[in-house]
Structures are given as C-alpha cells and as structure tokens.
Design an enzyme around this catalytic site. Structure first.
Site, PDB file in Angstrom:
ATOM      1  N   GLU A 123       8.725  10.672   0.039  1.00 57.62           N
ATOM      2  CA  GLU A 123       7.332  10.909  -0.350  1.00 57.62           C
ATOM      3  C   GLU A 123       6.681  12.058   0.415  1.00 57.62           C
ATOM      4  O   GLU A 123       5.841  12.752  -0.136  1.00 57.62           O
ATOM      5  CB  GLU A 123       6.493   9.630  -0.262  1.00 57.62           C
ATOM      6  N   ASN A 183     -13.426   5.857 -10.953  1.00 60.15           N
ATOM      7  CA  ASN A 183     -12.121   5.581 -10.360  1.00 60.15           C
ATOM      8  C   ASN A 183     -11.501   4.465 -11.192  1.00 60.15           C
ATOM      9  O   ASN A 183     -12.120   3.422 -11.378  1.00 60.15           O
ATOM     10  CB  ASN A 183     -12.331   5.125  -8.905  1.00 60.15           C
ATOM     11  N   GLY A 184     -10.290   4.706 -11.735  1.00 57.45           N
ATOM     12  CA  GLY A 184      -9.635   3.680 -12.556  1.00 57.45           C
ATOM     13  C   GLY A 184      -9.126   4.269 -13.848  1.00 57.45           C
ATOM     14  O   GLY A 184      -8.952   5.486 -13.957  1.00 57.45           O
ATOM     15  N   TRP A 239      -7.464  11.880  -8.483  1.00 59.61           N
ATOM     16  CA  TRP A 239      -6.019  11.763  -8.652  1.00 59.61           C
ATOM     17  C   TRP A 239      -5.818  11.620 -10.160  1.00 59.61           C
ATOM     18  O   TRP A 239      -6.194  10.612 -10.748  1.00 59.61           O
ATOM     19  CB  TRP A 239      -5.493  10.535  -7.900  1.00 59.61           C
ATOM     20  N   HIS A 293      31.618   1.496  -4.422  1.00 55.39           N
ATOM     21  CA  HIS A 293      31.654   1.057  -5.823  1.00 55.39           C
ATOM     22  C   HIS A 293      31.083   2.119  -6.751  1.00 55.39           C
ATOM     23  O   HIS A 293      30.668   1.799  -7.860  1.00 55.39           O
ATOM     24  CB  HIS A 293      30.933  -0.280  -5.968  1.00 55.39           C
ATOM     25  N   LYS A 321       9.942   6.842   2.922  1.00 55.21           N
ATOM     26  CA  LYS A 321       9.096   7.714   3.768  1.00 55.21           C
ATOM     27  C   LYS A 321       9.536   9.166   3.637  1.00 55.21           C
ATOM     28  O   LYS A 321       8.728  10.062   3.481  1.00 55.21           O
ATOM     29  CB  LYS A 321       9.185   7.318   5.245  1.00 55.21           C
ATOM     30  N   ARG A 347      -7.548   9.517  -1.006  1.00 53.79           N
ATOM     31  CA  ARG A 347      -7.427   8.703  -2.223  1.00 53.79           C
ATOM     32  C   ARG A 347      -7.069   9.529  -3.452  1.00 53.79           C
ATOM     33  O   ARG A 347      -6.858   8.981  -4.538  1.00 53.79           O
ATOM     34  CB  ARG A 347      -8.762   7.982  -2.495  1.00 53.79           C
ATOM     35  N   LYS A 402      -3.535   7.435  -1.832  1.00 56.18           N
ATOM     36  CA  LYS A 402      -3.530   6.118  -1.202  1.00 56.18           C
ATOM     37  C   LYS A 402      -4.242   5.149  -2.130  1.00 56.18           C
ATOM     38  O   LYS A 402      -5.127   5.522  -2.868  1.00 56.18           O
ATOM     39  CB  LYS A 402      -4.310   6.226   0.117  1.00 56.18           C
ATOM     40  N   CYS A 460      -8.494   8.200  -6.420  1.00 52.37           N
ATOM     41  CA  CYS A 460      -9.831   8.722  -6.678  1.00 52.37           C
ATOM     42  C   CYS A 460     -10.825   8.152  -5.665  1.00 52.37           C
ATOM     43  O   CYS A 460     -10.814   6.962  -5.367  1.00 52.37           O
ATOM     44  CB  CYS A 460     -10.349   8.415  -8.084  1.00 52.37           C
ATOM     45  N   GLU A 488      12.928   1.571   3.388  1.00 50.47           N
ATOM     46  CA  GLU A 488      11.651   2.130   3.834  1.00 50.47           C
ATOM     47  C   GLU A 488      11.830   3.543   4.400  1.00 50.47           C
ATOM     48  O   GLU A 488      11.030   4.442   4.117  1.00 50.47           O
ATOM     49  CB  GLU A 488      11.002   1.183   4.855  1.00 50.47           C
TER      50      GLU A 488
HETATM   51  C1  F6R Z   1       4.244   4.482   0.778  1.00 49.67           C
HETATM   52  C2  F6R Z   1       3.046   3.772   0.399  1.00 49.67           C
HETATM   53  C3  F6R Z   1       3.058   3.020  -0.874  1.00 49.67           C
HETATM   54  C4  F6R Z   1       2.235   1.726  -0.715  1.00 49.67           C
HETATM   55  C5  F6R Z   1       2.090   1.026  -2.078  1.00 49.67           C
HETATM   56  C6  F6R Z   1       1.365  -0.286  -1.942  1.00 49.67           C
HETATM   57  O1  F6R Z   1       4.100   5.082   2.027  1.00 49.67           O
HETATM   58  O2  F6R Z   1       2.058   3.818   1.067  1.00 49.67           O
HETATM   59  O3  F6R Z   1       4.348   2.745  -1.309  1.00 49.67           O
HETATM   60  O4  F6R Z   1       2.864   0.906   0.200  1.00 49.67           O
HETATM   61  O5  F6R Z   1       1.397   1.857  -2.944  1.00 49.67           O
HETATM   62  O6  F6R Z   1       0.112  -0.114  -1.386  1.00 49.67           O
HETATM   63  P1  F6R Z   1      -0.681  -1.317  -0.771  1.00 49.67           P
HETATM   64  O7  F6R Z   1       0.055  -1.749   0.455  1.00 49.67           O
HETATM   65  O8  F6R Z   1      -2.032  -0.755  -0.453  1.00 49.67           O
HETATM   66  O9  F6R Z   1      -0.714  -2.394  -1.788  1.00 49.67           O
END
Ligand code: F6R
Length: 611
Positions: free
Chosen positions: A490, A99-100, A75, A506, A487, A27, A606, A2, A483
């Site tokens: 997502e 936001n929250g 969001w 296994h 990537k 966000r 994000k 948000c 990782e």
């Molecule tokens: C994936 C991604 C998330 C963040 C996670 C932690 O691409 O961006 O998995 O890494 O939400 O976010 P931060 O680093 O902001 O604590």
C-alpha cells in the site's frame, strides 16, 4: 473516506476550513473545495491535494470576510478526480459536501432531468445537491427540503449544506457515515472526525442517523424529520491536539509506529484488574458471559482482519476455542452458518468501515452476540455492537494502519487468556503470568526492535528497487506476513504476496528466479526446520532472502540468508509484537527511500466508509 468540515462563527471562515481540511486530508486527497458565504455563495474547488486549492484561493478576492462555510477533501467514487467532480456541489441557492455513496443516483438523475436540471459533474453527490435544491424551490424551507431529499436517497452519506439565503447557518445530516458537531462560545462546527476540531474543542455531539443538525454561531439544535427536537449530550476525547500532529516526525506513520510501546502498555494496563487478570470493565463481560460461547468468528477488513489472524492463533492455542477469521465484505454474502453459541468479534480502528458495519448488522440480525474492538470512541461499529472494547491507541492519522494492529492483537490476547480461564485451559497462575509479560515484555521488545531502525533501513535499501516480493512464513508467522505484505504494497507500490511457506512448492515457486526478494519470517520454534527447508528451496532458485528471525531460533539453527534481522528475545507467544513492527518499519523505509508520500498513498484513504 472524504473529509467534511464546516464553520460558522465570528471569525474569518476560510483559514479555519483550510486548517480543518488539512487535519482531515488523510480521509481522501484527490481534490478539495470550499463554499463560502461571502457577498454571494461562492464555491472554489480543485483537483489534487489541498495545496492546489490553496493556490486557487490566492487568486480570489473578498473571501476573508466570509464567516460561514463548508469544505471537503475527496476520495473519488463516482467520476474521476477533476475540478468539476470535486465538492462542494450545488446551485446559486445552495452548496453541499458529501461523504459516502448515493446508490440510487441515476434514478434521482432521471427524476431531476424531468424537472429540467442539467448536470455539471459525474458524481452521485451532485444528484443529492440538486435534489435538495428542487425540494427547496418547492417549499422555500431548508429543513423540509433536506428531509424530503434524504427520504429519497438510498446509500450512505454525511451531508453538510449551506443556503445562500441563510448566511450564518449550516445544516448537516448523516446515514451510516461519520459526522460530528461541536459548539464553542462564538462558533459552531461540523466535521467528519475529531482531529479537525481539536484545536478548538474536545467536546462534540455525534447525531444519530437521520437527525438534522442546524448550526448557527455558538449554537446547534437537532431535530427529527417530523420537526420534533432531539436533545443530545456531548462526548469528549481524552487526547489533545498534539496527539493528532506530526510533532517533528518525518511522517505520521513513523510517529505512530514509535507510539506502539506506549499504546501496548496502556491497553494492557487498562484491561487488567487489581488481581492481575483481564478485566474488561463491563460487568456483563464476566466469566459466565464468556463461558457460553463455543466458537468465535472474527470479522474485519485489511489490517484489522490480519490482526484477527493473530487472534485466531492465540484463541485456538491458549483457549482451545475454535475460531475463524473472515473478511467482513465476504461474510454476509455467503449466507454463513452461525449458531447462538458463536461470538462475533468485529475489529476496526475507525469503527466506520462500511463492510465491517454491514457484517455487524448481519450478525445482529441473526441474533448473534457481537463484540467490537474499536479505536475511535463513539464510532458506528462501537455504538451498534452489543458490547465494545476500546483500544486506547490514540488517533491514527497515517493511512497505513500500524499501532491499531498491535493494540488489537493485545486485546485479542487478553480475551484469549480470559477465555482460557473460563474454559479451564489456562490456570489463574499462568493467566497472571501471561498478562504480566504481555504488559511488560511486549512493549519492551517493541522498543528493542525500534532501536534497530538503522539496520531495518539498511535492509529496506536492498529491497527498494524490487518489482515483486514474497513474504513467507508458517503458523503465526504466515499471519504476520499477510500484514507485512499489505503494508509494503500500500505504501511502496511494490507488488508483494504473503505465502504460507509450505504452500510455495504447490505452484508459486515457479515465480522465484535469480534475485527475487523473499522476506522469510521465523518466530515459531516448532516450525523452524520446515521454514529452513522452504528458505533453502527458494535460495536454490536464486532468491535473495531477508531473514527476520527470533534471536533464540537464530542461535539454535543454521539458517541460510542474504540479509538478517534479529528479533529481540521475547517469549515466543509474544513474538508477533516486535515481528510486526519490524515489518512495518521495513515497509516504511522502502517507501520513504523511494521518496513516496508515505502517509497518503495513491488511491487510498483512511476510514473506508463505502462498500
Ligand atoms: C491498511 C489499512 C486498511 C484498514 C481497513 C480497515 O493499512 O489501514 O487495510 O485496516 O481499511 O479499517 P478499519 O480498521 O478502520 O476498519
């Protein structure tokens, strides 16, 4: 998670609010809305991207005259994305953006029902708005109403509120959620994050939890619930508006991947002393400090946690320091065994991730020293940890984290070298050598893999129609696979799993059939033969293998594959740097080839500020 924006000044508020929302859309982007102080307090909101709101606004009249307003990009947490659930919420007397999460929203709902309120959404936010409204009806005083309401709210929030009766004023308050306030000569702003304000100012205030900000054009005052004034100093960002713009790149993610060599170089040079050894620019973080720890516990979520896995590898190998890595959301609920000789390292790009913040608070409560590695200056994790090391990566806008991962790894690498020096496992000569190559070879090797963009795009084309995919590796390569797999999932919506190659047999190998794509990562020489066996095993069952291998290993071994990507020659311990960039670009191209919205993948946002 948000985005909130607010403006009061001498210009038309709407274009400024929309500009701010565009900068904050990363966000959250399932609905958007604005409240404007026009002839009356008007709320316009729509499900969908900001573009939908813009279309709706075209049908409205007399909005340009409004000089004050608030906006929100959502969001969804409570209630599906829908016009009625979009923010702002409110009554004819006030409008509120949030936001929250308000955890006790149903309790508050019962209270409000008893007072005669009816609800028009399924959101927790509407309860906060109506609660303020009820207290406002009692006292007629916005400040008293906000404090009385926030006193009753449980959970986390950043709130922006405008009252119909106060045409130029915005009120804002937060708890465990980001909120900044900025003042220019003729205007004042609230925002969730700096990119929304960069076009107007680089200076901002970051009020603490529970401090109410009262904004009027060109002025902001802060006070506590007892009415006492609070004096705040401004903070300043050292990047400008272009750092948070796409600047000709097709996507922010692509831009940010290409920024990695510079971000790595900047991080290493920032944390190197004149003697060529790590210097953490904090007199407390000296050799005596590091010598007191016997174990490291790394905590983070998602990509940050994956960077921790690389950190564990380096800390254990270089410094011979027992290190564990845990998902922050699990850590505090399992009653972890901690000792005063533990160092807890929190990794977070945003510094606002609710789970990471909660884990940090847990560790602090247990009396354990906490060190945060954070990208966003002044964020909650940065402020609450006992010490902070900032990663100077610049703003990361794409939802999928890329450059933040690499610089977190680089900082963990420097910490490992320093721990090694303190523990006598690394000589000063070797430490200097390691730091020198980290500052030079790591960025160079990343540049070299970026130069293979077309080749990576070609490999991506071979994966783009897959439904399921496996990433396999051993040792540090398994950490990289976690990782790479995240990537891909997502942003491309292809289901994938990272597997420790030795563990496949296994059980999971039963999923391999003709054509199943398997990305095999190979940068550790000591594990090369083991990996070759795993590759033979999956190929024998029909897998299509994309081999990502370091040049040196490829020269030395006969490795079967269907497609191959050669990683540039680099010291083995630095191989994760070009390795992860290859995986990031691979995921990027798969998603781009599928025509997906790379920077704003579905269901995500994000900065995850809710638990
Ligand atoms: C994936 C991604 C998330 C963040 C996670 C932690 O691409 O961006 O998995 O890494 O939400 O976010 P931060 O680093 O902001 O604590």
């Amino acid at each position: 998670m948000c985005g909130i924006i607010g403006y009061t000044g001498n210009r038309s508020a709407l274009p400024l609010l929309l500009g701010g929302l565009a900068a904050l859309e990363y966000r959250g982007y399932d609905s958007a809305g604005v409240a404007l102080q026009s002839d009356q307090l008007r709320i316009i909101k729509r499900r969908g991207r900001l573009a939908e709101l813009c279309k709706a606004l075209e049908c409205e009249e007399n909005l340009e005259a409004a000089r004050c307003g608030i906006g929100h990009t959502r969001w969804a947490t409570h209630g599906e994305p829908a016009d009625r659930n979009a923010h702002p919420h409110g009554t004819e007397r006030l409008a509120l953006v949030h936001n929250g999460i308000i955890e006790n929203y149903s309790e508050i709902g019962d209270f409000l029902k008893r007072k005669g309120y009816r609800f028009s959404s399924e959101t927790d936010t509407e309860m906060a708005a109506l609660l303020i409204d009820w207290f406002y009806l009692q006292s007629g005083d916005p400040k008293k109403a906000i404090f009385a309401a926030t006193d009753m709210l449980r959970g986390s929030y950043a709130l922006g509120v405008v009252f119909a009766a106060e045409k130029e004023r915005i009120y804002a308050i937060r708890r465990d959620n980001p909120l900044i306030v900025a003042v220019t000569e003729a205007a004042s702003f609230i925002a969730s994050d700096i990119p929304a304000l960069l076009a107007y100012t680089k200076e901002y205030y970051r009020p603490d939890d529970g401090i109410l900000a009262v904004l009027s054009p060109g002025n902001a005052v802060f006070c506590r619930s007892d009415g006492s004034p609070v004096s705040l100093s401004t903070e300043r960002v050292d990047f400008d508006v272009t750092a948070a713009q796409k600047g000709g790149w097709a996507h922010f993610m692509l831009k940010e991947i290409h920024e990695e060599p510079v971000a790595l170089g900047r991080t290493v040079s920032h944390y190197l002393g004149v003697d060529g050894l790590p210097d953490f620019k904090n007199p407390l973080l000296d050799r005596n400090f590091f010598a007191r720890f016997e174990r490291v516990q790394i905590l983070g979520c998602g990509t940050a946690m994956h960077a921790g896995l690389i950190g564990r590898h380096i800390l254990e190998n270089l410094a011979r320091l027992p290190t564990s890595v845990e998902i922050a959301s699990e850590f505090r609920y399992r009653d972890p065994l901690l000792s005063k000789k533990d160092l807890v390292i929190l990794l977070s790009q945003s510094g606002e991730t609710a789970d990471t913040l909660a884990a940090l608070r847990y560790a602090k409560k247990e009396g354990i020293y906490t060190l945060a590695i954070v990208n966003v200056v002044g964020s909650s994790v940065a402020r609450e940890a006992d010490a902070v090391l900032y990663t100077p990566a610049g703003p990361e806008i794409a939802v999928a984290s890329t450059k933040a991962y690499s610089v977190q790894c680089a900082l963990l690498y420097l910490l490992a070298v320093y721990f090694g020096l303190c523990r006598g496992t690394v000589t000063p000569f070797l430490a200097k050598e390691l730091c020198r190559s980290l500052g030079k070879q790591a960025p160079e090797s990343v540049r070299a893999i970026l130069a293979q963009n077309d080749r990576i795009c070609h490999c991506a084309a071979r994966l783009q129609s897959a439904e399921h995919l496996f990433y396999i590796g051993r040792g540090v390569d398994y950490a990289l696979c976690t990782e790479g797999s995240l990537k891909l999932k997502e942003i491309s919506y292809i289901h994938s799993e990272a597997y420790a190659a030795g563990e496949l047999k296994h059980g999971t190998i039963s999923l391999i059939e003709k054509g199943t794509p398997v990305v095999a990562m190979m940068t550790e020489k000591k594990l090369a033969e083991k990996m070759i066996s795993a590759i033979r095993e999956v190929r024998a069952r029909g897998a299509f293998v994309l081999l990502i291998v370091s040049a040196e290993i490829a020269e030395q071994y006969q490795i079967p594959y269907d497609e191959r990507l050669l990683l540039p020659p680099v010291q083995e311990v630095l191989a994760p740097f070009p390795g992860v960039v290859a995986l990031q670009l691979l995921a990027y191209h798969v998603a781009a080839l599928k025509g997906l919205d790379v920077d704003k993948p579905r269901n995500l946002a994000k900065s995850v500020t809710v638990e």
